[in-house]
Design a protein around this motif. Structure first.
Motif, PDB file in Angstrom:
ATOM      1  N   PRO A 234       0.829  -1.207   0.000  1.00 36.70           N
ATOM      2  CA  PRO A 234       0.000   0.000   0.000  1.00 36.70           C
ATOM      3  C   PRO A 234       0.860   1.252   0.000  1.00 36.70           C
ATOM      4  N   ALA A 235       0.347   2.292  -0.667  1.00 33.88           N
ATOM      5  CA  ALA A 235       1.144   3.492  -0.894  1.00 33.88           C
ATOM      6  C   ALA A 235       0.404   4.741  -0.446  1.00 33.88           C
ATOM      7  N   LEU A 236       1.179   5.684   0.046  1.00 32.90           N
ATOM      8  CA  LEU A 236       0.743   7.066   0.189  1.00 32.90           C
ATOM      9  C   LEU A 236       1.524   7.872  -0.832  1.00 32.90           C
ATOM     10  N   VAL A 237       0.830   8.591  -1.698  1.00 31.92           N
ATOM     11  CA  VAL A 237       1.474   9.425  -2.708  1.00 31.92           C
ATOM     12  C   VAL A 237       1.124  10.881  -2.401  1.00 31.92           C
ATOM     13  N   ILE A 238       2.149  11.690  -2.153  1.00 30.13           N
ATOM     14  CA  ILE A 238       1.975  13.102  -1.838  1.00 30.13           C
ATOM     15  C   ILE A 238       2.525  13.930  -2.995  1.00 30.13           C
ATOM     16  N   THR A 239       1.738  14.853  -3.489  1.00 24.04           N
ATOM     17  CA  THR A 239       2.163  15.714  -4.589  1.00 24.04           C
ATOM     18  C   THR A 239       2.090  17.176  -4.170  1.00 24.04           C
ATOM     19  N   ALA A 240       2.805  18.003  -4.913  1.00 29.62           N
ATOM     20  CA  ALA A 240       2.835  19.448  -4.658  1.00 29.62           C
ATOM     21  C   ALA A 240       2.251  20.177  -5.863  1.00 29.62           C
ATOM     22  N   GLY A 241       1.523  21.249  -5.601  1.00 32.18           N
ATOM     23  CA  GLY A 241       0.828  21.959  -6.668  1.00 32.18           C
ATOM     24  C   GLY A 241       1.731  22.658  -7.646  1.00 32.18           C
ATOM     25  N   TYR A 242       2.875  23.182  -7.176  1.00 26.96           N
ATOM     26  CA  TYR A 242       3.791  23.946  -8.018  1.00 26.96           C
ATOM     27  C   TYR A 242       5.077  23.142  -8.202  1.00 26.96           C
ATOM     28  N   ASP A 243       4.981  22.079  -8.980  1.00 21.15           N
ATOM     29  CA  ASP A 243       6.083  21.128  -9.095  1.00 21.15           C
ATOM     30  C   ASP A 243       6.077  20.536 -10.495  1.00 21.15           C
ATOM     31  N   VAL A 244       7.241  20.527 -11.139  1.00 22.20           N
ATOM     32  CA  VAL A 244       7.328  19.911 -12.462  1.00 22.20           C
ATOM     33  C   VAL A 244       6.967  18.427 -12.407  1.00 22.20           C
ATOM     34  N   LEU A 245       7.124  17.792 -11.261  1.00 21.40           N
ATOM     35  CA  LEU A 245       6.851  16.362 -11.132  1.00 21.40           C
ATOM     36  C   LEU A 245       5.397  16.047 -10.779  1.00 21.40           C
ATOM     37  N   LEU A 246       4.556  17.068 -10.703  1.00 19.70           N
ATOM     38  CA  LEU A 246       3.177  16.846 -10.281  1.00 19.70           C
ATOM     39  C   LEU A 246       2.473  15.802 -11.138  1.00 19.70           C
ATOM     40  N   ASP A 247       2.516  15.952 -12.449  1.00 24.49           N
ATOM     41  CA  ASP A 247       1.730  15.077 -13.315  1.00 24.49           C
ATOM     42  C   ASP A 247       2.186  13.625 -13.237  1.00 24.49           C
ATOM     43  N   GLU A 248       3.489  13.385 -13.130  1.00 24.16           N
ATOM     44  CA  GLU A 248       3.943  12.000 -13.076  1.00 24.16           C
ATOM     45  C   GLU A 248       3.655  11.370 -11.716  1.00 24.16           C
ATOM     46  N   GLY A 249       3.596  12.186 -10.657  1.00 31.04           N
ATOM     47  CA  GLY A 249       3.168  11.659  -9.372  1.00 31.04           C
ATOM     48  C   GLY A 249       1.715  11.209  -9.413  1.00 31.04           C
ATOM     49  N   LEU A 250       0.849  12.026 -10.019  1.00 29.38           N
ATOM     50  CA  LEU A 250      -0.553  11.658 -10.165  1.00 29.38           C
ATOM     51  C   LEU A 250      -0.707  10.434 -11.067  1.00 29.38           C
ATOM     52  N   ALA A 251       0.079  10.383 -12.135  1.00 29.04           N
ATOM     53  CA  ALA A 251       0.006   9.238 -13.045  1.00 29.04           C
ATOM     54  C   ALA A 251       0.451   7.960 -12.348  1.00 29.04           C
ATOM     55  N   TYR A 252       1.427   8.070 -11.466  1.00 25.84           N
ATOM     56  CA  TYR A 252       1.898   6.873 -10.769  1.00 25.84           C
ATOM     57  C   TYR A 252       0.849   6.380  -9.778  1.00 25.84           C
ATOM     58  N   ALA A 253       0.185   7.299  -9.090  1.00 28.71           N
ATOM     59  CA  ALA A 253      -0.905   6.883  -8.211  1.00 28.71           C
ATOM     60  C   ALA A 253      -1.981   6.160  -9.005  1.00 28.71           C
ATOM     61  N   ASP A 254      -2.305   6.678 -10.191  1.00 31.01           N
ATOM     62  CA  ASP A 254      -3.282   6.009 -11.060  1.00 31.01           C
ATOM     63  C   ASP A 254      -2.809   4.601 -11.431  1.00 31.01           C
ATOM     64  N   ALA A 255      -1.527   4.481 -11.782  1.00 33.71           N
ATOM     65  CA  ALA A 255      -0.996   3.194 -12.210  1.00 33.71           C
ATOM     66  C   ALA A 255      -0.981   2.190 -11.060  1.00 33.71           C
ATOM     67  N   LEU A 256      -0.652   2.646  -9.860  1.00 30.24           N
ATOM     68  CA  LEU A 256      -0.695   1.751  -8.705  1.00 30.24           C
ATOM     69  C   LEU A 256      -2.114   1.239  -8.481  1.00 30.24           C
ATOM     70  N   GLU A 257      -3.081   2.142  -8.541  1.00 29.54           N
ATOM     71  CA  GLU A 257      -4.471   1.734  -8.348  1.00 29.54           C
ATOM     72  C   GLU A 257      -4.911   0.751  -9.431  1.00 29.54           C
ATOM     73  N   ALA A 258      -4.493   1.005 -10.658  1.00 33.90           N
ATOM     74  CA  ALA A 258      -4.862   0.116 -11.760  1.00 33.90           C
ATOM     75  C   ALA A 258      -4.279  -1.280 -11.568  1.00 33.90           C
ATOM     76  N   ALA A 259      -3.143  -1.357 -10.851  1.00 37.63           N
ATOM     77  CA  ALA A 259      -2.505  -2.648 -10.575  1.00 37.63           C
ATOM     78  C   ALA A 259      -3.059  -3.303  -9.316  1.00 37.63           C
ATOM     79  N   GLY A 260      -4.057  -2.678  -8.697  1.00 39.70           N
ATOM     80  CA  GLY A 260      -4.673  -3.260  -7.520  1.00 39.70           C
ATOM     81  C   GLY A 260      -4.000  -2.904  -6.211  1.00 39.70           C
ATOM     82  N   VAL A 261      -3.118  -1.911  -6.222  1.00 34.61           N
ATOM     83  CA  VAL A 261      -2.416  -1.500  -5.009  1.00 34.61           C
ATOM     84  C   VAL A 261      -3.262  -0.460  -4.278  1.00 34.61           C
ATOM     85  N   PRO A 262      -3.517  -0.636  -2.984  1.00 35.00           N
ATOM     86  CA  PRO A 262      -4.239   0.399  -2.231  1.00 35.00           C
ATOM     87  C   PRO A 262      -3.421   1.695  -2.176  1.00 35.00           C
ATOM     88  N   VAL A 263      -4.045   2.796  -2.544  1.00 32.71           N
ATOM     89  CA  VAL A 263      -3.349   4.084  -2.624  1.00 32.71           C
ATOM     90  C   VAL A 263      -4.139   5.143  -1.862  1.00 32.71           C
TER      91      VAL A 263
END
Length: 307
Positions: A234-263
């Protein structure tokens, strides 16, 4: 949401500093070290131990913070810095705060950095640090559960190591703070936040160039967004609003959920990349550190609960 007021003042005070990618790795390391004193100190521990942690390539420095009271788990925290900068002294305050709040011992491995030790050196060091923790949790802490966490490149290393160690030891939780998850500079958050912040859009290619040195940037151990994520803890994913990495953090949370990982997702809309270290100074940052610590404690307590 606008920038957090504290962050606005901080950016104004530091706007004349050079960019990370304007100089050498040593210049960038000195830049992060120069800010160490300003972030303050962390809580007192029952024990703090500096030692040489064995790895397949020799030994690396490490620091273990043991909080007061019953130890609920062992958290391996892998610091950020683009695989190029940062050390355990730069993240000592954070490690203490996580230990005190979570009730977990916190291991800070001083993994080797690029360009002196490019990929896969940092991955292997962090993997060996978690293997050490899995053994130590049984011997020193009565079989305490083991969790991994990290910010930025450390978040990348945390989730990569969690996947590489599937089946080799129970890792009960992964805490990922604005993690690097993909070699892709075309995402909208890169364009939106490329200038005016501590991590610039042009800094990330600089980090990757030092780290990869010709290695395939899309392989799963570099860009975990392209990995099979099935079975991860299980994962906790924390993102920041003003961050170049924001979109890939959100995409990774989506991918974890799609793989059945509790997020569990948390978003700090007024924050910038790197905010996790200013928790002593900024309320919004403190809340995210507390959330990470609480999630770590809850995962470790759940793992120890009778079936």
């Amino acid at each position: 949401m606008p920038l957090d007021p504290f962050v606005t003042v901080m950016l104004e005070r530091t706007r004349d500093l050079p960019a990370i990618s304007d100089g050498s790795p040593d210049d960038a390391r000195a830049l992060i070290a120069a800010g160490r004193e300003g972030i303050g100190t962390g809580p007192e521990m029952a024990e703090t131990r500096d030692f040489a942690l064995p790895t397949r390539s020799g030994s690396i420095p490490a620091r273990l913070h043991v909080p007061k009271g019953e130890v609920k788990g062992l958290l391996v925290y892998l610091h950020g810095g683009g695989w190029v900068i940062g050390n355990i002294d730069d993240f000592d305050t954070l490690g203490r705060a996580l230990a005190a709040r979570s009730g977990c011992a916190v291991l800070l491995p001083d993994y080797r950095l690029a360009p002196e030790s490019p990929f896969p050196g940092p991955v292997e060091d962090c993997e060996d640090a978690v293997l050490w923790a899995l053994e130590a949790a049984g011997e020193e802490f009565g079989g305490a559960p083991v969790a991994v966490a990290g910010d930025s490149a450390g978040g990348n290393l945390a989730t990569v190591v969690a996947r590489r160690l599937l089946g080799q030891g129970p890792i009960v939780f992964q805490g990922l703070v604005y993690p690097v998850t993909d070699y892709d500079f075309s995402r909208p958050s890169y364009a939106a936040h490329a200038e005016g912040f501590p991590l610039l859009g042009r800094d990330m290619p600089w980090f990757f160039d030092h780290y990869l040195q010709g290695a395939d940037p899309k392989q799963p151990d570099v860009s975990p967004l392209h990995a099979d994520l099935t079975g991860l803890p299980p994962a906790l994913v924390i993102t920041a609003g003003y961050d170049v990495l924001l979109d890939e953090g959100l995409a990774y949370a989506d991918a974890l959920e799609a793989a059945g990982v509790p997020v569990t997702r948390r978003h700090a809309p007024g924050m910038i990349h790197g905010f996790i270290r200013i928790h002593n100074l900024c309320e919004a940052a403190r809340l995210e550190v507390e959330a990470l610590a609480d999630a770590t404690r809850e995962a470790c307590e759940a793992a120890r609960a009778p079936a």
